[in-house]
Design a protein around this motif. Structure first.
Motif, PDB file in Angstrom:
ATOM      1  N   GLY A 111       0.836  -1.198   0.000  1.00 20.94           N
ATOM      2  CA  GLY A 111       0.000   0.000   0.000  1.00 20.94           C
ATOM      3  C   GLY A 111       0.869   1.245   0.000  1.00 20.94           C
ATOM      4  N   LEU A 112       1.402   1.582  -1.158  1.00 23.70           N
ATOM      5  CA  LEU A 112       2.349   2.696  -1.273  1.00 23.70           C
ATOM      6  C   LEU A 112       1.747   3.899  -1.989  1.00 23.70           C
ATOM      7  N   GLY A 113       0.428   3.965  -2.060  1.00 21.70           N
ATOM      8  CA  GLY A 113      -0.214   5.078  -2.729  1.00 21.70           C
ATOM      9  C   GLY A 113      -0.448   4.808  -4.205  1.00 21.70           C
ATOM     10  N   ILE A 114      -0.873   5.840  -4.901  1.00 16.91           N
ATOM     11  CA  ILE A 114      -1.226   5.703  -6.312  1.00 16.91           C
ATOM     12  C   ILE A 114      -0.580   6.817  -7.138  1.00 16.91           C
ATOM     13  N   ASN A 115      -0.536   6.596  -8.435  1.00 16.73           N
ATOM     14  CA  ASN A 115      -0.198   7.622  -9.410  1.00 16.73           C
ATOM     15  C   ASN A 115      -1.428   7.865 -10.282  1.00 16.73           C
ATOM     16  N   PRO A 116      -1.762   9.122 -10.578  1.00 16.90           N
ATOM     17  CA  PRO A 116      -2.919   9.385 -11.429  1.00 16.90           C
ATOM     18  C   PRO A 116      -2.803   8.646 -12.767  1.00 16.90           C
ATOM     19  N   SER A 120      -1.080  14.443 -12.606  1.00 16.72           N
ATOM     20  CA  SER A 120      -2.461  14.928 -12.607  1.00 16.72           C
ATOM     21  C   SER A 120      -2.671  15.945 -13.720  1.00 16.72           C
ATOM     22  N   VAL A 121      -3.929  16.300 -13.948  1.00 14.16           N
ATOM     23  CA  VAL A 121      -4.264  17.353 -14.902  1.00 14.16           C
ATOM     24  C   VAL A 121      -4.913  18.505 -14.145  1.00 14.16           C
ATOM     25  N   SER A 122      -4.646  19.722 -14.580  1.00 12.94           N
ATOM     26  CA  SER A 122      -5.202  20.899 -13.916  1.00 12.94           C
ATOM     27  C   SER A 122      -6.578  21.214 -14.482  1.00 12.94           C
ATOM     28  N   ALA A 123      -7.526  21.425 -13.578  1.00 11.01           N
ATOM     29  CA  ALA A 123      -8.888  21.766 -13.960  1.00 11.01           C
ATOM     30  C   ALA A 123      -9.308  23.024 -13.207  1.00 11.01           C
ATOM     31  N   ASN A 124     -10.317  23.728 -13.736  1.00  9.10           N
ATOM     32  CA  ASN A 124     -10.831  24.891 -13.016  1.00  9.10           C
ATOM     33  C   ASN A 124     -11.915  24.462 -12.038  1.00  9.10           C
ATOM     34  N   ARG A 125     -12.584  25.423 -11.434  1.00  9.47           N
ATOM     35  CA  ARG A 125     -13.570  25.079 -10.403  1.00  9.47           C
ATOM     36  C   ARG A 125     -14.786  24.373 -10.976  1.00  9.47           C
ATOM     37  N   ARG A 126     -14.943  24.425 -12.292  1.00  4.29           N
ATOM     38  CA  ARG A 126     -16.013  23.659 -12.942  1.00  4.29           C
ATOM     39  C   ARG A 126     -15.502  22.312 -13.427  1.00  4.29           C
ATOM     40  N   LEU A 141       0.530  17.604 -18.510  1.00  6.72           N
ATOM     41  CA  LEU A 141       0.342  16.985 -17.203  1.00  6.72           C
ATOM     42  C   LEU A 141       1.196  17.695 -16.171  1.00  6.72           C
ATOM     43  N   ASN A 142       0.737  17.665 -14.928  1.00  5.16           N
ATOM     44  CA  ASN A 142       1.518  18.183 -13.815  1.00  5.16           C
ATOM     45  C   ASN A 142       2.620  17.188 -13.457  1.00  5.16           C
ATOM     46  N   PRO A 143       3.616  17.605 -12.679  1.00 11.45           N
ATOM     47  CA  PRO A 143       4.711  16.692 -12.321  1.00 11.45           C
ATOM     48  C   PRO A 143       4.257  15.393 -11.674  1.00 11.45           C
ATOM     49  N   ASP A 144       3.140  15.420 -10.956  1.00 14.06           N
ATOM     50  CA  ASP A 144       2.654  14.202 -10.309  1.00 14.06           C
ATOM     51  C   ASP A 144       1.765  13.372 -11.221  1.00 14.06           C
ATOM     52  N   ALA A 154      -7.524  14.816 -10.907  1.00 20.79           N
ATOM     53  CA  ALA A 154      -7.758  16.246 -11.068  1.00 20.79           C
ATOM     54  C   ALA A 154      -7.025  17.067 -10.010  1.00 20.79           C
ATOM     55  N   ARG A 155      -6.308  18.075 -10.453  1.00 21.74           N
ATOM     56  CA  ARG A 155      -5.772  19.111  -9.567  1.00 21.74           C
ATOM     57  C   ARG A 155      -6.637  20.351  -9.797  1.00 21.74           C
ATOM     58  N   PHE A 156      -7.271  20.831  -8.750  1.00 20.68           N
ATOM     59  CA  PHE A 156      -8.312  21.845  -8.884  1.00 20.68           C
ATOM     60  C   PHE A 156      -8.157  22.906  -7.801  1.00 20.68           C
ATOM     61  N   PRO A 157      -8.763  24.078  -7.969  1.00 21.39           N
ATOM     62  CA  PRO A 157      -8.617  25.146  -6.976  1.00 21.39           C
ATOM     63  C   PRO A 157      -9.464  24.881  -5.727  1.00 21.39           C
ATOM     64  N   ASP A 158      -8.833  25.001  -4.583  1.00 19.75           N
ATOM     65  CA  ASP A 158      -9.562  24.979  -3.314  1.00 19.75           C
ATOM     66  C   ASP A 158     -10.275  26.325  -3.180  1.00 19.75           C
ATOM     67  N   TRP A 159     -11.594  26.309  -3.177  1.00 17.86           N
ATOM     68  CA  TRP A 159     -12.342  27.568  -3.164  1.00 17.86           C
ATOM     69  C   TRP A 159     -12.078  28.380  -1.913  1.00 17.86           C
ATOM     70  N   ARG A 160     -11.581  27.715  -0.852  1.00 17.63           N
ATOM     71  CA  ARG A 160     -11.330  28.454   0.388  1.00 17.63           C
ATOM     72  C   ARG A 160     -10.022  29.230   0.348  1.00 17.63           C
ATOM     73  N   THR A 161      -9.036  28.737  -0.388  1.00 17.29           N
ATOM     74  CA  THR A 161      -7.709  29.340  -0.375  1.00 17.29           C
ATOM     75  C   THR A 161      -7.197  29.740  -1.750  1.00 17.29           C
ATOM     76  N   GLY A 162      -7.798  29.196  -2.797  1.00 16.32           N
ATOM     77  CA  GLY A 162      -7.286  29.418  -4.135  1.00 16.32           C
ATOM     78  C   GLY A 162      -6.138  28.502  -4.513  1.00 16.32           C
ATOM     79  N   GLU A 163      -5.645  27.713  -3.551  1.00 15.67           N
ATOM     80  CA  GLU A 163      -4.528  26.805  -3.797  1.00 15.67           C
ATOM     81  C   GLU A 163      -4.968  25.645  -4.680  1.00 15.67           C
ATOM     82  N   ALA A 164      -4.097  25.239  -5.611  1.00 14.82           N
ATOM     83  CA  ALA A 164      -4.384  24.073  -6.453  1.00 14.82           C
ATOM     84  C   ALA A 164      -4.087  22.807  -5.654  1.00 14.82           C
ATOM     85  N   ILE A 165      -5.076  21.933  -5.504  1.00 14.76           N
ATOM     86  CA  ILE A 165      -4.935  20.740  -4.674  1.00 14.76           C
ATOM     87  C   ILE A 165      -5.407  19.512  -5.436  1.00 14.76           C
ATOM     88  N   ARG A 166      -4.947  18.364  -4.995  1.00 10.39           N
ATOM     89  CA  ARG A 166      -5.417  17.076  -5.517  1.00 10.39           C
ATOM     90  C   ARG A 166      -5.731  16.192  -4.335  1.00 10.39           C
TER      91      ARG A 166
END
Length: 527
Positions: free
Chosen positions: A355-360, A375-381, A370-373, A395-407
């Protein structure tokens, strides 16, 4: 059948309670002087809605935080798929009377349209997990009448993946508990489900995908919901038999088959899959040893305080740990027999779970950066580019609370993403503004976590961590960004709603008031 279930003054505005009409459990709610009644048990796993959180017209299930509209019973947020039945309520004098039809169902599928042959549009969903299935159903709920095609390389219909490392692996839940829908359901709603089909290429600029056998399919829009591929163990001996990852139902079946004649198992990885698998296989009677590089299990996700508590709970059940260690090779003659660690210790093993995690799973995508990990970058929609959307693990997407791109790799969030992406594919304009949530079952502990933060400045604990009855608040930048707890289901459901409403308590308030109750704060917002 009808029954007097309460007096008018038994409930104040913004209050709810469970009542029973005949043998049917009903949730009775009072809002702005009116009474409403819907099914009392969550359509996901049967959680008691009255023990959840009421937030305006929304009720949040205390078990897995599905959300329903208390005025209509409609489903608002996953992981549930079906809506609640809605029952007539009337007031006679001081009595509140609820009517439940004799042949009432405990759930109802949301209203969906069928395909119109005159609608030539094709929407494709690549992947049939939480995001993919939620998207397929939401498209029909939103009135999309074109062709809906859901493609999966698995040989089975969409199923409940989180249970694989929990009740299914332990033997507490059988195969019949996994599927969500029947083949007839998809047929009746004109959702094409292509099973066992591997897609080798997606040409985003051309809106075309290619199957393994060379066939192609052109689409108007595609949702990439392919999830993740398990990271493999890259050491000598990793190719031996009885070495397993745990991602699919087929993986779980293989582990169960290998566990039946086994007595000793080594789990490599101290994340949620590793810890849940360790608990499940211990319940099957195997001797389990967990190997991990960190000093404490789940240190990165939960911190040393909560991770250490979970480690102790495992040790009380007989699980052994080798922490600060890593495997350097697996030994065996065709089949694994031992895991050799970097300090020279050889752990006997009849099987190994990795159980070592996953790759997108995005290697098939062409024409999109593609992002370094991976993932693909998407907007809030959840839109990546024209005609392409992404949801869930990829999906790497914006956290509406901070604006930070998260997955985020959470099952419920994937379902939330699938619904939002489908709304936009169907022509609506909807942004993701939810609160992530996940749960973990380890022995008799049911841990819940709301919000998201990848690093934090402070963890404020309320309650008894050692007694395994607590709330932990994760603070970053003088703001509460997440919370976790045990035996605080109602409070965590309320905390999720406070975060969604941007009404979470301040760190100063939590330090000052050790008895802070998110449910009480939420209740004051109703009035």
């Amino acid at each position: 059948m009808e029954a007097k279930v309460a007096r008018i003054h038994d409930l104040q505005d913004g209050e709810m309670r469970e009542v029973v009409v005949g043998e049917t459990k009903v949730l009775l709610v009072r809002l702005k002087g009116k009474f409403f009644a819907i099914g009392g048990e969550c359509t996901h796993y049967g959680g008691p809605l009255a023990e959840g959180a009421l937030s305006g017209h929304r009720v949040v299930c205390p078990w897995h935080q599905a959300v329903f509209d208390v005025m209509t019973g409609d489903l608002e947020e996953p992981p549930a798929l079906d809506a609640e039945p809605c029952y007539p309520v009337r007031v006679e004098g001081d009595d509140v009377i609820v009517e439940v039809p004799e042949k009432t169902a405990s759930r109802r599928a949301p209203a969906m349209v069928r395909r119109d042959p005159a609608d030539a549009r094709t929407l494709v969903i690549l992947g049939a997990g939480a995001a993919g299935n939620a998207a397929a159903e939401t498209l029909r709920q939103d009135g999309f009448t074109g062709r809906v095609v859901m493609i999966t390389q698995e040989p089975r219909l969409p199923y409940d993946r989180p249970n694989l490392s929990k009740g299914y692996l332990s033997g507490d839940a059988g195969p019949e508990t996994l599927p969500w829908r029947t083949q007839e359901f998809y047929r009746d709603h004109d959702i094409e489900v292509l099973l066992g089909q591997r897609v080798t290429r997606v040409e985003a600029p051309l809106k075309t995908l290619t199957f393994e056998d060379g066939r192609t399919l052109t689409y108007d829009a595609l949702l990439l919901a392919t999830g993740g591929a398990p990271r493999r163990l890259e050491i000598p001996g990793a190719q031996l038999s009885n070495v397993f990852a745990l991602r699919s139902a087929g993986d779980a079946d293989a582990i169960i088959g290998a566990a039946l004649p086994a007595s000793r198992v080594v789990v490599i990885g101290t994340g949620f899959i590793g810890m849940e698998a360790a608990a499940a296989l211990t319940k099957r009677g195997l001797a389990v040893t967990v190997v991990g590089r960190g000093a404490v299990p789940l240190h990165r996700q939960l911190g040393p305080e909560i991770g250490g508590m979970l480690q102790q709970a495992h040790e009380e059940q007989g699980v052994a740990f080798r922490l600060g260690r890593k495997p350097v090779r697996l030994e065996g003659d065709g089949r694994v027999q031992a895991v050799v660690l970097d300090d020279g210790e050889a752990l006997p093993a009849d099987l190994v779970v990795v159980g070592l995690g996953i790759n997108p799973a995005t290697d098939i995508l062409q024409g999109v950066k593609l992002n370094p990990d991976g993932s693909v970058s998407a907007n809030r929609r959840l839109r990546v580019t024209e005609g392409l959307y992404a949801a869930g693990d990829v999906a790497r997407f914006p956290d509406w609370r901070t604006g930070e791109a998260i997955r985020i790799e959470h099952w419920r969030l994937a379902g939330q993403h699938g619904r939002v992406a489908a709304h936009n594919m169907a022509g609506r304009q909807v942004e993701y503004a939810g609160i992530p949530f996940f749960w973990s079952e380890q022995f008799d502990l049911f841990l819940q976590y709301v919000g998201h933060v990848e690093s934090w400045d402070e963890l404020i604990i309320h309650g008894d961590l050692a007694g395994r009855n607590f709330l932990g608040f994760y603070v970053k930048g003088n703001r509460v960004m997440a919370a976790a707890g045990l035996q605080r289901d109602r409070q965590l459901a309320a905390m999720a709603e406070l975060m969604r409403l941007d009404q979470a308590p301040s760190p100063e308030e939590l330090r000052r008031d050790q008895g802070f109750d998110p449910g009480e704060r939420l209740k004051t917002l109703q009035v």
